[in-house]
Design an enzyme around this catalytic site. Structure first.
Site, PDB file in Angstrom:
ATOM      1  CE  LYS A  87      35.275 -18.644  22.155  1.00 17.25           C
ATOM      2  NZ  LYS A  87      36.089 -19.687  21.775  1.00 17.25           N
ATOM      3  CE1 TYR A 133      20.681  22.157  26.705  1.00 16.55           C
ATOM      4  CE2 TYR A 133      22.868  22.893  25.438  1.00 16.55           C
ATOM      5  CZ  TYR A 133      22.123  22.631  26.821  1.00 16.55           C
ATOM      6  OH  TYR A 133      22.736  22.192  27.899  1.00 16.55           O
ATOM      7  CG  LEU A 171      29.289 -26.775  25.486  1.00 19.42           C
ATOM      8  CD1 LEU A 171      30.268 -27.705  25.221  1.00 19.42           C
ATOM      9  CD2 LEU A 171      28.960 -26.983  26.851  1.00 19.42           C
ATOM     10  CG  ASN A 224      33.808 -33.604  16.676  1.00 16.38           C
ATOM     11  OD1 ASN A 224      32.734 -33.319  16.359  1.00 16.38           O
ATOM     12  ND2 ASN A 224      34.559 -33.345  17.744  1.00 16.38           N
ATOM     13  CG  ASP A 278      33.299 -20.974  19.751  1.00 11.94           C
ATOM     14  OD1 ASP A 278      32.465 -22.078  19.469  1.00 11.94           O
ATOM     15  OD2 ASP A 278      34.352 -21.018  20.177  1.00 11.94           O
ATOM     16  NE  ARG A 325      43.099 -19.995  20.367  1.00 14.40           N
ATOM     17  CZ  ARG A 325      42.860 -21.113  19.731  1.00 14.40           C
ATOM     18  NH1 ARG A 325      43.207 -21.291  18.585  1.00 14.40           N
ATOM     19  NH2 ARG A 325      41.869 -21.762  20.168  1.00 14.40           N
ATOM     20  CG  ASN A 349       9.029  25.394   1.342  1.00 12.26           C
ATOM     21  OD1 ASN A 349       9.380  24.840   0.454  1.00 12.26           O
ATOM     22  ND2 ASN A 349       9.824  26.461   1.615  1.00 12.26           N
ATOM     23  CB  SER A 358      16.284  31.201   2.887  1.00 15.50           C
ATOM     24  OG  SER A 358      15.823  30.392   1.752  1.00 15.50           O
TER      25      SER A 358
END
Length: 463
Positions: free
Chosen positions: A22, A386, A8, A169, A102, A15, A376, A404
């Site tokens: 939900k 880009y 269901l 229940n 749920d 809420r 490395n 580097s």
């Protein structure tokens, strides 16, 4: 005996105060209705019907062909919702589970126990119950002297004696399918809400002399139905502890389970150690003997045996065996690290393959690149991928050395064994074993620094 399930999932969930439907709110990374569907599938149900209403398209888009669907256009109660499945299931023989979308904490083991009791006793209906210390708000289970269920009384209709009952229940049921649909024809809406209640079926079947039983869940948390954000948080906490417990019993060390978040779909191998503050999400798979964390955020990624990831972010990335990542690395989608690769602090990699044994140790960006074995990459080196309009690929072949603060302007290839001198900006490919240097020749101007300082002081004095 054929097994079927009716989920269901038609209620709006006002809420929750949310634009998200939900049952699609996630618990440990998986929408609630996904938890429920996986649970009923694990019990061997051959057909699963999901009753949808508000947000029908979103629910169907998420579940896809894992279920069949019927629409409850007007929400006229749980009995009315189940009745919408008559065209699909009304002529079937067998056992049908009815469960709410749920209730993510119900386990397949509990449903198996419910169905086994039901089928063993040839019952018309069996109600999943739980015993709660604070049962306020729940319908009470009224049992007869034979232990069977006489009826379910809603909280607002309870007498003082019934109000003192702690067995409630859960809203999950098991029915003889033919008797379910026969009884639904007798359900009326003569109540304050003018709705057709599925709970009325229990009284109808009992009144006809059928067997109606109750099966008590071992863990009352399985009864949690999520109707608001407080209940969602409660369910999240229970599910988190359940998931963490499963991994620890499976041979995974969680240094601090309370501060470790593991999603419902995550797979972790034995002897892996997860440090505090770590988030493992989505379809992440982690191998054996890995070290993860602290404070790592890993989503939809694959980490091979013996790898280590410290204080880093991974999204749709793959880390090879015995590789090391972090601290403070960012591996974005499309990153593939080979075996024994080292990715160090403040390194970002995107849509790039790094070959076995290569190192990108400090403050570098590698994007849209193919890096070979034993390469490395020095501190501050970047692939300039880009140009403002298009992305281009950088290729660095085996055994190359990138100094580097090198800029590799894509598209460009650095050949096998080539050496790129620190501070170079490379715009043309470098052949195998060549040395590339591309920087302005240094020139020293004697005493010029003093002249600059004098001019600056004179200008300041004039102000």
């Amino acid at each position: 005996m054929k097994r079927m399930a009716i989920v269901l999932a038609a209620g709006q969930g006002k809420r929750m105060k949310s634009k998200l439907y939900k049952v699609l709110h996630p618990v440990c990374g998986k929408p609630m209705v996904g938890h429920v569907l996986d649970t009923v599938t694990a019990t061997g149900c051959q057909r699963t019907i999901v009753v949808v209403g508000h947000g029908a398209e979103a629910v169907q888009a998420y579940l896809g062909d894992k279920a069949e669907y019927v629409l409850q256009a007007s929400q006229l109660g749980t009995g009315h919702a189940v009745k919408q499945t008559k065209e699909l299931l009304g002529s079937e023989e067998g056992t049908t589970i009815v469960i709410c979308g749920d209730t993510p904490l119900v386990t397949s083991e509990t449903l198996e126990g419910l169905m086994a009791l039901h089928e063993r006793n040839r019952a018309a209906a069996t109600v999943l119950t739980a015993v709660m210390e604070q049962p306020a708000g729940y319908g009470r289970i009224i049992r007869g002297t034979d232990g069977g269920v006489l009826k379910i009384v809603e909280q607002k209709d309870c007498s003082s004696e019934e109000d003192a009952i702690h067995e409630i229940n859960t809203g999950t049921y098991c029915f003889d399918n033919a008797k379910l649909f026969a009884a639904l024809e007798k359900v009326t809406n003569t109540n304050n809400q003018q709705e057709y209640y599925l709970t009325d079926v229990i009284g109808i079947l009992r009144g006809e002399g059928d067997i109606v039983l109750g099966y008590q869940a071992n863990d009352p948390a399985e009864s949690i139905g999520v109707n608001d954000r407080l209940a969602l948080s409660e369910a999240e906490g229970h599910m988190k502890r359940r998931i963490n417990r499963r991994h620890m019993l499976g041979g995974v060390t969680l240094i601090d389970p309370d501060s470790t978040y593991i999603g419902a779909e995550v797979v972790i191998g034995q002897d892996t150690v997860i440090y505090p503050g770590t988030f493992l999400k989505g379809m992440t798979v982690i191998g054996e003997q890995c070290i993860i964390g602290p404070a790592s955020d890993i989503e939809d990624s694959r980490i091979m045996d013996g790898a280590a990831v410290k204080q880093s972010v991974l999204n749709q990335a793959e880390v090879g065996a015995r590789a090391s990542v972090g601290p403070f690395a960012n591996l974005r989608p499309g990153t593939v690290l080979g075996e024994e690769v080292k990715v160090g602090d403040f390194v970002e990699i995107k849509n790039a393959t790094i070959g076995n044994g290569s190192k990108v140790s400090h403050l570098s960006y590698i994007g849209d690149a193919s890096v070979g074995r034993n390469v490395n990459v020095g501190c501050g080196a970047i692939t300039v991928n880009y140009d403002g309009y298009n992305k281009a690929v950088t290729t660095i072949e085996d055994d190359a050395f990138i100094g580097s603060n090198v800029n590799l302007i894509a598209p460009v290839t650095v050949g096998k064994g080539a050496f790129v001198v620190a501070g170079s900006t490379i715009t043309r490919s470098v052949p195998d074993n060549d040395l590339a240097i591309a920087r302005v020749k240094q020139e020293n101007k004697p005493g010029y620094a003093d002249r600059i300082r004098s001019r600056a002081k004179a200008k300041k004095d004039q102000l």
